[in-house]
Design a protein around this motif. Structure first.
Motif, mmCIF file in Angstrom:
data_model
loop_
_atom_site.group_PDB
_atom_site.id
_atom_site.type_symbol
_atom_site.label_atom_id
_atom_site.label_comp_id
_atom_site.label_asym_id
_atom_site.label_seq_id
_atom_site.Cartn_x
_atom_site.Cartn_y
_atom_site.Cartn_z
ATOM 1 N N VAL A 90 15.119 -2.592 -12.866
ATOM 2 C CA VAL A 90 16.584 -2.708 -12.884
ATOM 3 C C VAL A 90 16.994 -4.176 -12.830
ATOM 4 O O VAL A 90 17.907 -4.616 -13.553
ATOM 5 C CB VAL A 90 17.200 -1.927 -11.704
ATOM 6 C CG1 VAL A 90 18.691 -2.246 -11.568
ATOM 7 C CG2 VAL A 90 16.989 -0.433 -11.896
ATOM 8 N N ALA A 91 16.298 -4.955 -11.976
ATOM 9 C CA ALA A 91 16.600 -6.385 -11.864
ATOM 10 C C ALA A 91 16.329 -7.098 -13.189
ATOM 11 O O ALA A 91 17.121 -7.936 -13.648
ATOM 12 C CB ALA A 91 15.770 -7.016 -10.751
ATOM 13 N N ILE B 289 19.098 -6.243 -15.578
ATOM 14 C CA ILE B 289 20.333 -6.987 -15.273
ATOM 15 C C ILE B 289 20.248 -8.419 -15.803
ATOM 16 O O ILE B 289 21.176 -8.937 -16.413
ATOM 17 C CB ILE B 289 20.614 -6.976 -13.759
ATOM 18 C CG1 ILE B 289 20.984 -5.551 -13.310
ATOM 19 C CG2 ILE B 289 21.737 -7.953 -13.414
ATOM 20 C CD1 ILE B 289 21.110 -5.404 -11.803
ATOM 21 N N VAL C 132 20.599 -8.364 -19.504
ATOM 22 C CA VAL C 132 21.993 -8.151 -19.905
ATOM 23 C C VAL C 132 22.800 -9.445 -19.761
ATOM 24 O O VAL C 132 23.589 -9.804 -20.637
ATOM 25 C CB VAL C 132 22.630 -7.022 -19.072
ATOM 26 C CG1 VAL C 132 24.146 -6.996 -19.260
ATOM 27 C CG2 VAL C 132 22.026 -5.684 -19.453
ATOM 28 N N ILE C 133 22.571 -10.159 -18.628
ATOM 29 C CA ILE C 133 23.287 -11.433 -18.412
ATOM 30 C C ILE C 133 22.919 -12.436 -19.507
ATOM 31 O O ILE C 133 23.784 -13.130 -20.059
ATOM 32 C CB ILE C 133 22.964 -12.003 -17.012
ATOM 33 C CG1 ILE C 133 23.564 -11.096 -15.923
ATOM 34 C CG2 ILE C 133 23.499 -13.430 -16.881
ATOM 35 C CD1 ILE C 133 23.153 -11.485 -14.515
#
Length: 571
Positions: free
Chosen positions: A56-57, A60, A63-64
């Motif tokens: 998940v990290a 993220i 995505v950033i």
């Protein structure tokens, strides 16, 4: 790329985001492999939760990185095309009239609007996306080789076929997009001209013929786009087929190793399925981005062709004309709009300060050409033109034109207020000055009667006003500029009697103490002139006052006067 230099920090930031994007996108399949091998198969719930959090990290961060990459790549693209569009517009404003006479307005609009938008896509959807995808493929390929060279060979075995298909697709699309941009320009040009000339189309009942011609052009436009769709459809189908075959081979070979050799390949199979899609998807996207890049390159070639065009009037003069006394001398002037086809054949004349001369002659005699040369819309081929004893080439073009006010027969008004059409947004001309000038020449009452008065919007090309009213606005525009030299190019030829009387009154006022050149159409203007220049076939055949010219037996002016002006008087 030169236009990206002022934004180099953003440029490098986009590059860094592309690198991070390729790294974080490759981390997730690796984490998935360890999750399956070390925690799913061993049924370790705590370790499984921890690695899910890691994934998940990584997601993220990916995505950033992607958000930063897409936003700033588009920001850079829009900033670059803003600068290019401003340079293009500034460049076009300095073109000679000759360039616009030989170029389609619709094509130039396409260059300044849609073609430049295509250039923006080079940064946002083309170049940077391709770089990002190539980086991602390199990182993914490295991960594959590191973890399992045998499964990597399966993927790499299909890759050359994919690259070959991509290359064929790229060549076909480049040719197709050249045709697309050509047909887009043709369509824009045709629509722009027909909408501008709609009155002529309807007056001569040509709606059906023009519609049929539009259908033909539109069909060619559709056909050009369909070719790109056809190539794209084939390529996507081929890529999907190769991706599916690769996935099947990975599952087959990895599963066979597990069954026959007892290898624990479940994690590797999961990872390679993800990695193979990650290496093929960018490849397909690279082809899509090549389409964008090809269209951007075709568009940029068209835009830079305009930017590279050397059609400016040479502005090498250093003298600034703050005001003129008004002495104009033309000595042996020869000029032609087309090479080896002269329009003026050795014109020589002199206009004294404060003098009003009228130029008469048949259509095509070269009357308006003299005005074009005086304003340096064109440069003469031979001879000289001086104002106050100084060659007009020694004045800066801006200061020269600022001292010469011209009222044309065909008045052009912008889709704006009457006030802005008069001042042309010159901050030095105040509304009070315009109102005072309008009162002096007697047209304030007419303007004040319109809804909104001086703030009345005349719409495109002044369609809300009559031809006589447009002429009055153009005359007021010349009057408020306080010129040293006034030029009236048949300025009263298309107005009604009332408007003509207003203009004649204003003419008497504005020409007083100023050098004036009038390309004459009406008898009243000719008779009042200090000197009449009679032209025929690009030469001055007679000159003198009205009375002097009438005394010449079988004179050109006398014949013209008897045929045209006496008939006008009779009417």
């Amino acid at each position: 790329m030169q236009y990206a230099r002022p934004y180099r920090l953003i440029f490098f930031a986009v590059g860094f985001a592309a690198i991070m994007l390729s790294v974080f996108s490759s981390v997730r399949p690796i984490l998935l492999k360890y999750t399956v091998d070390d925690y799913v198969l061993t049924k370790d719930a705590n370790g499984l939760l921890l690695f899910v959090i890691y994934m998940v990290a990584a997601l993220i961060l990916e995505v950033i990185s992607q958000l930063s990459f897409i936003y700033y790549a588009n920001w850079l693209g829009q900033s670059v095309i803003k600068d290019i569009r401003e340079k293009l517009f500034k460049h076009m404003m300095r073109f000679r009239m000759e360039y616009f006479n030989n170029s389609s307005v619709g094509v130039l609009v396409t260059r300044a609007v849609s073609d430049i938008e295509r250039i923006a896509a080079i940064f946002s959807d083309g170049l940077f996306m391709i770089v990002s995808d190539v980086l991602k493929m390199i990182v993914v390929a490295s991960v594959m080789i590191y973890f399992d060279w045998q499964l990597s060979l399966i993927v790499f075995g299909i890759l050359p076929l994919m690259l070959y298909a991509t290359r064929l697709f790229q060549k076909a699309m480049k040719k197709a997009f050249v045709e697309v941009r050509k047909e887009v320009s043709n369509l824009n040009s045709y629509v722009q001209e027909r909408l501008t000339g709609m009155k002529i189309v309807q007056l001569f009942v040509r709606e059906k013929g023009e519609y049929e011609r539009f259908e033909e052009i539109n069909s060619r436009h559709k056909k050009a786009w369909i070719n790109t769709v056809w190539y794209n459809s084939i390529f996507i189908a081929v890529v999907e087929l190769m991706s599916a075959v690769t996935t099947g081979l990975i599952v087959w070979y990895g599963g066979l190793r597990s069954v026959v050799g007892g290898a624990d390949d479940l994690g590797n199979i999961f990872m390679f399925i993800m990695l193979s899609s990650m290496i093929f998807r960018p490849l397909r996207q690279i082809a899509d981005k090549f389409n964008t890049l090809q269209m951007g390159m075709v568009a940029s070639n068209r835009v830079f062709d305009v930017l590279d065009t050397k059609s400016k009037v040479q502005n090498e003069g250093v003298l600034k004309a703050d005001t003129f006394k008004g002495e104009i001398v033309m000595n042996g002037v020869r000029f032609g709009y087309v090479k080896d086809e002269e329009v003026l054949h050795g014109i020589s004349l002199k206009v004294n300060p404060g003098q009003t001369i009228a130029i008469v002659g048949a259509t095509g005699a070269g009357k308006s050409t003299i005005i074009n040369l005086l304003n340096r819309f064109y440069d003469i081929n031979q001879g000289s033109i001086t104002i106050d004893g100084v060659d007009i080439k020694d004045y800066t073009v801006e200061s020269l034109r600022s001292q010469i006010a011209v009222v044309l027969q065909d008045v052009f008004l912008f889709a704006d207020t009457i006030l802005n059409n008069i001042t042309l947004m010159d901050p030095e001309i105040k509304e009070a000055d315009v109102i005072q000038a309008a009162k002096e020449i007697g047209i304030h009452k007419f303007i004040d009667s319109l809804p909104g008065g001086y703030h009345y919007n005349v719409k495109e090309r002044g369609s809300m006003l009559s031809s006589g009213q447009r002429q009055l606005i153009a005359f007021l525009r010349a009057y408020v500029s306080n010129p040293s030299i006034l030029v009236l190019d048949e300025a009263t030829s298309s107005v009604d009697g009332y408007s003509e009387r207003l203009i004649q009154t204003a003419t008497d006022k504005i020409t007083k103490g100023r050098t004036s050149i009038v390309i004459a159409h009406r008898l009243t203007t000719v008779k009042k002139a200090d000197k009449i220049i009679v032209m025929d076939g690009g030469k001055i055949v007679e000159s003198g006052t009205h009375k002097e010219l009438l005394k010449k037996q079988d004179g050109y002016y006398k014949n013209l006067y008897e045929v045209q002006f006496l008939a006008e008087e009779a009417v």
